[in-house]
Design an enzyme around this catalytic site. Structure first.
Site, PDB file in Angstrom:
ATOM      1  N   ARG A 152      -0.614 -48.786 -15.251  1.00 47.79           N
ATOM      2  CA  ARG A 152      -0.489 -49.762 -14.169  1.00 47.79           C
ATOM      3  C   ARG A 152      -1.391 -50.937 -14.504  1.00 47.79           C
ATOM      4  NH1 ARG A 152      -0.925 -44.474 -11.618  1.00 47.79           N
ATOM      5  NH2 ARG A 152       0.711 -44.168 -10.041  1.00 47.79           N
TER       6      ARG A 152
ATOM      7  N   ARG B 183      -3.330   3.161   8.563  1.00 48.23           N
ATOM      8  CA  ARG B 183      -3.653   1.967   7.762  1.00 48.23           C
ATOM      9  C   ARG B 183      -2.504   0.971   7.755  1.00 48.23           C
ATOM     10  NH1 ARG B 183      -4.780   4.542   1.998  1.00 48.23           N
ATOM     11  NH2 ARG B 183      -6.000   2.639   1.690  1.00 48.23           N
TER      12      ARG B 183
ATOM     13  N   ARG C 164       3.583 -51.020 -17.603  1.00 50.28           N
ATOM     14  CA  ARG C 164       4.368 -51.647 -16.551  1.00 50.28           C
ATOM     15  C   ARG C 164       3.830 -53.037 -16.260  1.00 50.28           C
ATOM     16  NH1 ARG C 164       4.117 -48.856 -10.816  1.00 50.28           N
ATOM     17  NH2 ARG C 164       2.061 -49.821 -10.818  1.00 50.28           N
TER      18      ARG C 164
ATOM     19  N   LYS D 116       0.834  -1.198   0.000  1.00 51.56           N
ATOM     20  CA  LYS D 116       0.000   0.000   0.000  1.00 51.56           C
ATOM     21  C   LYS D 116       0.869   1.248   0.000  1.00 51.56           C
ATOM     22  CE  LYS D 116      -3.749  -0.552   2.423  1.00 51.56           C
ATOM     23  NZ  LYS D 116      -4.388  -0.800   3.725  1.00 51.56           N
TER      24      LYS D 116
ATOM     25  N   GLY E 138      -8.107  -6.944   4.309  1.00 60.75           N
ATOM     26  CA  GLY E 138      -9.001  -7.020   5.453  1.00 60.75           C
ATOM     27  C   GLY E 138      -8.450  -7.780   6.649  1.00 60.75           C
TER      28      GLY E 138
ATOM     29  N   MET F 204      -5.694  -7.089   8.504  1.00 61.07           N
ATOM     30  CA  MET F 204      -5.138  -6.271   9.580  1.00 61.07           C
ATOM     31  C   MET F 204      -5.990  -5.019   9.744  1.00 61.07           C
ATOM     32  SD  MET F 204      -1.119  -6.786   8.919  1.00 61.07           S
ATOM     33  CE  MET F 204      -1.263  -6.283   7.244  1.00 61.07           C
TER      34      MET F 204
ATOM     35  N   GLY G  87      10.164 -43.949 -10.506  1.00 62.60           N
ATOM     36  CA  GLY G  87       8.930 -44.114  -9.739  1.00 62.60           C
ATOM     37  C   GLY G  87       9.161 -43.454  -8.398  1.00 62.60           C
ATOM     38  N   THR G  88       8.888 -42.168  -8.348  1.00 59.52           N
ATOM     39  CA  THR G  88       9.309 -41.423  -7.152  1.00 59.52           C
ATOM     40  C   THR G  88       8.421 -41.681  -5.934  1.00 59.52           C
ATOM     41  OG1 THR G  88       8.195 -39.517  -8.109  1.00 59.52           O
ATOM     42  CG2 THR G  88      10.588 -39.593  -8.297  1.00 59.52           C
ATOM     43  N   ASN G  89       7.274 -42.319  -6.127  1.00 55.54           N
ATOM     44  CA  ASN G  89       6.497 -42.688  -4.933  1.00 55.54           C
ATOM     45  C   ASN G  89       7.276 -43.727  -4.130  1.00 55.54           C
ATOM     46  OD1 ASN G  89       4.551 -41.088  -6.053  1.00 55.54           O
ATOM     47  ND2 ASN G  89       3.230 -42.766  -6.684  1.00 55.54           N
ATOM     48  N   ASP G  90       7.612 -44.831  -4.802  1.00 56.89           N
ATOM     49  CA  ASP G  90       8.368 -45.869  -4.110  1.00 56.89           C
ATOM     50  C   ASP G  90       9.770 -45.387  -3.748  1.00 56.89           C
ATOM     51  OD1 ASP G  90       7.095 -48.334  -3.467  1.00 56.89           O
ATOM     52  OD2 ASP G  90       6.688 -48.582  -5.595  1.00 56.89           O
TER      53      ASP G  90
ATOM     54  N   GLU H 269      13.171 -47.132  -8.841  1.00 59.83           N
ATOM     55  CA  GLU H 269      12.385 -46.795  -7.652  1.00 59.83           C
ATOM     56  C   GLU H 269      12.942 -47.412  -6.382  1.00 59.83           C
ATOM     57  OE1 GLU H 269       8.399 -48.243  -8.224  1.00 59.83           O
ATOM     58  OE2 GLU H 269       9.092 -49.965  -9.364  1.00 59.83           O
TER      59      GLU H 269
ATOM     60  N   HIS I 245     -16.182  -8.894   1.267  1.00 60.79           N
ATOM     61  CA  HIS I 245     -15.157  -9.810   1.769  1.00 60.79           C
ATOM     62  C   HIS I 245     -15.315 -11.211   1.198  1.00 60.79           C
ATOM     63  CE1 HIS I 245     -13.497 -12.667   4.742  1.00 60.79           C
ATOM     64  NE2 HIS I 245     -12.489 -11.808   4.727  1.00 60.79           N
TER      65      HIS I 245
ATOM     66  N   CYS J  68       7.333 -40.898 -13.238  1.00 60.32           N
ATOM     67  CA  CYS J  68       5.917 -41.256 -13.290  1.00 60.32           C
ATOM     68  C   CYS J  68       5.272 -41.305 -11.919  1.00 60.32           C
ATOM     69  CB  CYS J  68       5.726 -42.573 -14.024  1.00 60.32           C
ATOM     70  SG  CYS J  68       6.539 -43.951 -13.213  1.00 60.32           S
TER      71      CYS J  68
ATOM     72  N   ARG K 146      -3.406  -1.790  -6.291  1.00 60.45           N
ATOM     73  CA  ARG K 146      -2.587  -2.997  -6.145  1.00 60.45           C
ATOM     74  C   ARG K 146      -2.955  -3.937  -7.273  1.00 60.45           C
ATOM     75  NH1 ARG K 146      -5.892  -4.549  -0.872  1.00 60.45           N
ATOM     76  NH2 ARG K 146      -7.864  -5.017  -1.860  1.00 60.45           N
TER      77      ARG K 146
ATOM     78  N   SER L 135      12.307 -44.896 -15.956  1.00 60.85           N
ATOM     79  CA  SER L 135      11.249 -44.023 -15.462  1.00 60.85           C
ATOM     80  C   SER L 135      11.346 -44.013 -13.944  1.00 60.85           C
ATOM     81  CB  SER L 135       9.881 -44.526 -15.914  1.00 60.85           C
ATOM     82  OG  SER L 135       8.876 -43.698 -15.378  1.00 60.85           O
TER      83      SER L 135
ATOM     84  N   TYR M  98      10.902 -36.364 -19.925  1.00 54.46           N
ATOM     85  CA  TYR M  98       9.469 -36.096 -19.781  1.00 54.46           C
ATOM     86  C   TYR M  98       9.001 -36.332 -18.350  1.00 54.46           C
ATOM     87  CZ  TYR M  98       8.742 -41.144 -19.698  1.00 54.46           C
ATOM     88  OH  TYR M  98       8.765 -42.461 -19.344  1.00 54.46           O
TER      89      TYR M  98
HETATM   90  P1  ADP Z   1      -7.721  -2.438   3.712  1.00 60.05           P
HETATM   91  O1  ADP Z   1      -6.321  -2.825   3.485  1.00 60.05           O
HETATM   92  O2  ADP Z   1      -8.440  -3.300   4.655  1.00 60.05           O
HETATM   93  O3  ADP Z   1      -8.446  -2.152   2.441  1.00 60.05           O
HETATM   94  P2  ADP Z   1      -7.370   0.392   3.961  1.00 60.05           P
HETATM   95  O4  ADP Z   1      -6.195   0.888   4.694  1.00 60.05           O
HETATM   96  O5  ADP Z   1      -7.262   0.399   2.482  1.00 60.05           O
HETATM   97  O6  ADP Z   1      -7.678  -1.049   4.496  1.00 60.05           O
HETATM   98  O7  ADP Z   1      -8.602   1.240   4.464  1.00 60.05           O
HETATM   99  C1  ADP Z   1      -9.909   0.793   4.669  1.00 60.05           C
HETATM  100  C2  ADP Z   1     -10.909   1.720   3.996  1.00 60.05           C
HETATM  101  O8  ADP Z   1     -10.769   3.049   4.426  1.00 60.05           O
HETATM  102  C3  ADP Z   1     -10.741   1.739   2.501  1.00 60.05           C
HETATM  103  O9  ADP Z   1     -12.002   1.713   1.906  1.00 60.05           O
HETATM  104  C4  ADP Z   1     -10.047   3.022   2.245  1.00 60.05           C
HETATM  105  O10 ADP Z   1     -10.383   3.522   0.977  1.00 60.05           O
HETATM  106  C5  ADP Z   1     -10.577   3.922   3.351  1.00 60.05           C
HETATM  107  N1  ADP Z   1      -9.581   4.929   3.697  1.00 60.05           N
HETATM  108  C6  ADP Z   1      -8.338   4.691   4.152  1.00 60.05           C
HETATM  109  N2  ADP Z   1      -7.648   5.833   4.319  1.00 60.05           N
HETATM  110  C7  ADP Z   1      -8.485   6.822   3.976  1.00 60.05           C
HETATM  111  C8  ADP Z   1      -8.351   8.242   3.926  1.00 60.05           C
HETATM  112  N3  ADP Z   1      -7.219   8.834   4.250  1.00 60.05           N
HETATM  113  N4  ADP Z   1      -9.402   8.955   3.514  1.00 60.05           N
HETATM  114  C9  ADP Z   1     -10.543   8.339   3.177  1.00 60.05           C
HETATM  115  N5  ADP Z   1     -10.742   7.035   3.198  1.00 60.05           N
HETATM  116  C10 ADP Z   1      -9.727   6.263   3.598  1.00 60.05           C
HETATM  117 MG    MG Z   2      -7.760  -1.116   1.050  1.00 62.83          MG
HETATM  118 MG    MG Z   3       6.415 -48.420  -7.620  1.00 56.92          MG
END
Ligand code: ADP
Ligand code: MG
Ligand code: MG
Length: 876
Positions: free
Chosen positions: A566, A95, A622, A25, A104, A106, A771-774, A750, A459, A836, A340, A769, A856
């Site tokens: 087999r 953040r 075989r 981020k 989501g 952290m 036979g990596t299981n055995d 094998e 989510h 195999c 991202r 060939s 192969y």
């Molecule tokens: P996550 O990684 O869980 O998406 P974010 O850090 O991106 O968490 O933030 C959670 C929400 O808050 C997101 O929808 C983001 O757009 C919003 N947000 C974060 N920082 C700001 C900010 N400075 N102003 C307005 N909205 C924010």
């Molecule tokens: Mg986010």
């Molecule tokens: Mg075998």
């Protein structure tokens, strides 16, 4: 040491290459500033601080405080506001953000800096008391929840009380005075929980920073890393981003949204996203209000929409990949809050990679590297059988959030779902109003996920897509009543634990258990990328197939021959087992020959089918290999029946069976040892193979390339002895038939001794060939049938990193493979070498085979496309 990196006002100290240090981020916010994309200014506290924090008993490096202070000063200059000012206060978000995106998992806190004084200052500068008190109460709620672990519900309760007192239903019906009252009540909530709401913004900030660093080690973040194979210690930790707040909730000319530069479900090249007017970012992600499609923004604010599209294009060109974007509009002004690389379904991954290569944005090699081999297999996986689907009872339709068909029993509680799958082997559909990050283990265990609320970026949708699981969200027709243990749809009630089927491709929910089918062919972008893979890979890809049906499937998936048939698997059919048993328990050669006589036509017929299906490609067959216990009759009834058929008494046969009992069948009378003691078995099988080859050659004029493979050889003389019998039998038949048929005799490697003496063995063997299981079993001395009891603990205790039967052990077993190959080729330079075992379809093991110079790999039919891609990736 530098710990804090500023961005904003066209200047950024970080950039996109600094993900390890600034988190994804932070690095991308800096990069966007560099690109001239509008981003609210802020600063990033590096992941090194997180590492320091955990290494030093949750304390910070000495320099940090000054650096944060200095960065805050810059932020104040950039925004023209002052942190903690009662006149014109600066508010920030705090953040999280690690190098690898963990959506989501952290914590994030918004609107930080508000207190009884600053809220008044904010009212002065915005002229909007209602908005300011709403921001204040939201902040108190979030801060209490995230930093102090005060239950969310306690706040909701107070909020609801104020609504009831006023006689209104919606938050939006509350005015500034009401919200001010809510703030006072919230202070009481803090008190009741044994805390005091901190009025000092700096105190708030440091506590929030502590909380974000603390969230790195929360349970769900740890679980997420575990599920996604992110090794503990491979990352320094999370960074903390302190970003000036922008407000999407300042009226109808404000709003917030999330968008993808391409459709993350199908991969289609079109903008895709959701927009919520007059709202803060959290509202969209939480799935509380149902947002509009992005195109709504075009209607509401065409100029901003146009600006957004330009940014999409700029970002996609710059990052050369599909982007997942968060944006907020404050009174008509657009800000990007995050970009991202977007998560996508396996299907979309392939399509986007192929499209981008064709658009010239990336190379073919890059396209190949962007598709995960393991995802390929899910593309070949089930959909509902069309006829059954036509007649199925459609219960409801929700938003198709992640494609694929799934069927299972309804379970509401994620923990229960996880338990039922693990302990009772149940197939489960997780059904919930919505999901939240602590549900991921249950989601991972389920076949599919169904939620009654939320949009395509909720989510549940995001996580399911990442997992490649079928998922339907926002299925509002369904009411989930956990207490009563039912779901209600249109007045109809369905009990928890009854069967349900969901189609994540269409959003349809069906009653009961629908039959699923696996798609047969490769088509569209998937065919294209595999074609590119074929141009690049050096390894051949064959299949392990025992029946013409499997062989045909594999060939359609691109298999270039059979690497392992087999033969004993052909005997598991009901009418054949008794004959095989006769052969095994036979006391005399004559008795055995009677049984073999019966088996010969059955085998020959099977081979005819295989040769036809694999026309023009080699087919490695075989000779009989199984540990006898796999076939011996166990129940008294079976023994009686067999005795009758063979004209023996029950006692006689029972005695024979007991005599044949082995203490360690996997190392017992099996493999080439069977044919050495009973050469007539090798003779019969050779007859069946060569007979079938001659038949297909003569009757259909098709090219047949049989390769006869002798299992479990450990000593050159075993091979010599059997090869003589085989070639004498085969050559005689070929001569009599007067055909031109080339065949080969080779061996499995094998047993460690075979690898150690591969130079000797190669003087007889025309191909190897592995036979990596055995080979894994014998090298580790782990019984394949028993190691399950302890392997889990081995992995948990870090004794083994992975299950060596799943992923080839390069250091040990791999050394034998390498040595075997080199030694073999030292005496027979053109020796063909393949693998195999199960490893032949596993990407990392395939890479090892490529490095080692094998010719192969051979794997199960559905892994063939996986292997084609993995082999190409190994070659890039
Ligand atoms: P996550 O990684 O869980 O998406 P974010 O850090 O991106 O968490 O933030 C959670 C929400 O808050 C997101 O929808 C983001 O757009 C919003 N947000 C974060 N920082 C700001 C900010 N400075 N102003 C307005 N909205 C924010
Ligand atoms: Mg986010
Ligand atoms: Mg075998």
């Amino acid at each position: 040491k530098k710990y804090v990196y500023f961005f904003g006002k066209g200047r950024a100290e970080g950039d996109a290459s600094m993900k390890q240090l600034l988190g994804g981020k932070g690095a991308n916010l800096a990069e966007m500033v560099r690109l001239g994309v509008p981003v609210p200014p802020g600063f990033t506290i590096s992941t090194e601080v997180c590492k320091y924090y955990y290494d030093h008993g949750k304390t910070y490096p000495e320099e940090l405080k000054d650096q944060v202070l200095k960065a805050m000063k810059e932020l104040e200059e950039a925004t023209g506001k002052v942190f903690g000012s009662p006149e014109n206060p600066l508010l920030v978000s705090v953040r999280s953000g690690a190098a690898v995106s963990m959506p989501g998992m952290m914590d994030t806190i918004l609107n930080l800096g508000l207190n009884d004084e600053t809220v008044e200052g904010m009212i002065k500068s915005t002229n909007n008391p209602r908005f300011c008190y709403d921001a204040y109460r939201r902040f108190m709620q979030m801060f209490g929840d995230v930093v102090l672990n005060i239950k969310h519900e306690y706040f909701e309760e107070e909020l609801n009380k104020v609504k009831t007192e006023k006689g209104v239903k919606l938050d939006t019906d509350l005015d500034a005075d009401d919200l001010k009252k809510v703030v006072e009540r919230y202070k009481e909530v803090y008190k009741k929980a044994g805390h005091k709401f901190p009025q000092d913004p700096w105190d708030q900030l440091w506590k929030a920073i502590d909380a974000v660093f603390g969230s790195w080690m929360n349970e769900r973040a740890i679980k997420y890393r575990e599920l996604n194979g992110i090794k503990e210690g491979s990352l320094l930790g999370t960074a903390v981003n302190v970003v000036a707040m922008v407000f999407g909730n300042m009226g109808e000319d404000s709003g917030t949204g999330v968008a993808f530069t391409r459709d993350p479900n199908t991969g289609e090249k079109k903008y895709y996203g959701e927009y919520l007017p007059n709202a803060q970012g959290e509202d969209v992600v939480a799935g509380i209000r149902t947002p509009y499609p992005l195109t709504k923004l075009e209607e509401m604010m065409p100029d901003v929409y146009k600006q957004l599209l330009d940014i999409f294009e700029k970002l996609e060109k710059h990052y050369r990949d599909m982007q997942d974007i968060e944006f907020t509009i404050e009174r008509g002004k657009l800000y990007l809050l995050q970009t991202r690389t977007g998560k996508r379904t396996p299907f979309a991954a392939v399509r986007i990679a192929v499209d981008m290569a064709e658009e010239g944005l990336i190379t073919k090699e890059e396209a190949i590297m962007r598709v995960s081999p393991d995802h390929i297999e899910t593309l070949l996986h089930p959909y509902f059988e069309p006829e059954t689907k036509k007649n199925a009872s459609l219960l409801a339709k929700g938003i198709a959030a992640s494609p694929g068909a799934a069927t299972g029993i309804i379970v509401f509680d994620p923990a229960e779902a996880e338990r039922m799958v693990k302990e009772e082997n149940k197939q489960v559909i997780l059904v919930r109003p919505e999901t939240s990050p602590e549900d991921i283990a249950g989601m991972a265990a389920a076949e599919g996920i169904l939620t009654s609320t939320g949009g395509k970026t909720s989510h549940a949708a995001v996580v399911a897509r990442g997992m490649g699981k079928p998922c339907i969200v926002g299925c509002e027709a369904i009411e989930v009543d956990e207490k009563a243990g039912v779901i209600r749809i249109d007045g109809k009630e369905i009990k928890e634990f009854s069967w349900l089927s969901i189609d994540g491709t269409t959003g349809e929910v069906f009653d009961g258990k629908l039959a699923t089918v696996k798609p047969q062919g490769l088509e569209g972008p998937l065919a294209k990328i595999l074609q590119w893979a074929d141009e690049i890979r050096k390894l051949g890809v064959r299949t392990n197939a025992d029946t013409p049906r499997d062989a045909t499937v594999a060939r359609n998936f691109g298999a270039e021959g059979i690497g392992l048939c087999r033969t004993e698997h052909m005997f598991f059919e009901e009418e054949r087992i008794p004959v095989v048993r006769q052969m095994i328990v036979a006391k005399t050669k004559e008795q055995r020959e009677i049984a073999l006589e019966k088996l010969l036509p059955m085998q020959q017929e099977d081979f005819v089918g295989l040769f036809k299906a694999m026309e023009g490609y080699p087919v490695t067959i075989r000779l009989l290999d199984p540990p006898l216990h796999e076939f011996l009759p166990k129940e008294d009834e079976d023994i009686k029946a067999l005795a009758e058929e063979m004209g023996l008494s029950y006692e006689e046969l029972k005695a024979t069976v007991e005599e044949l009992h082995e203490f360690n069948p996997m190392m017992g009378h099996r493999g080439c040892r069977l044919s050495i003691t009973y050469p007539e078995i090798a003779v019969m099988q050779t007859k069946a193979i060569i007979g079938a080859a001659i038949q297909v050659l003569k009757e259909e004029g098709k090219t047949v390339i049989p390769e006869i493979m002798i299992p479990l050889v450990g000593h050159i003389n075993e091979l010599k002895y059997l090869k003589k019998i085989i070639t004498e039998t085969a050559d005689k038949m070929i001569e009599e038939a007067g055909v031109d048929l080339q065949y080969k005799v080779g061996t499995m490697i094998e047993i460690p001794r075979a690898a150690l003496t591969a130079d000797e063995i190669a003087t007889e063997a025309e191909f190897f060939s592995f036979g990596t299981n055995d080979l894994t079993q014998m090298t580790f001395g782990f019984s394949r049938d028993d190691y399950g009891k302890f392997v889990k603990e081995y992995i948990e205790k870090g004794i083994l990193e992975v299950d060596p039967f799943q992923k080839l052990d390069r250091t040990g077993v791999g050394q034998l493979v390498k040595m075997g190959t080199e030694k073999g080729r030292s005496t027979r330079p053109n020796l063909k070498v393949g693998i195999c075992g199960e490893h032949g379809g596993e990407p990392s093991s395939i890479e090892f085979c490529h490095i080692t110079g094998l010719d192969y790999v051979s794997c199960s039919p559905y892994r063939v496309p996986v292997a084609r891609l993995a082999a190409a990736q190994a070659a890039i």
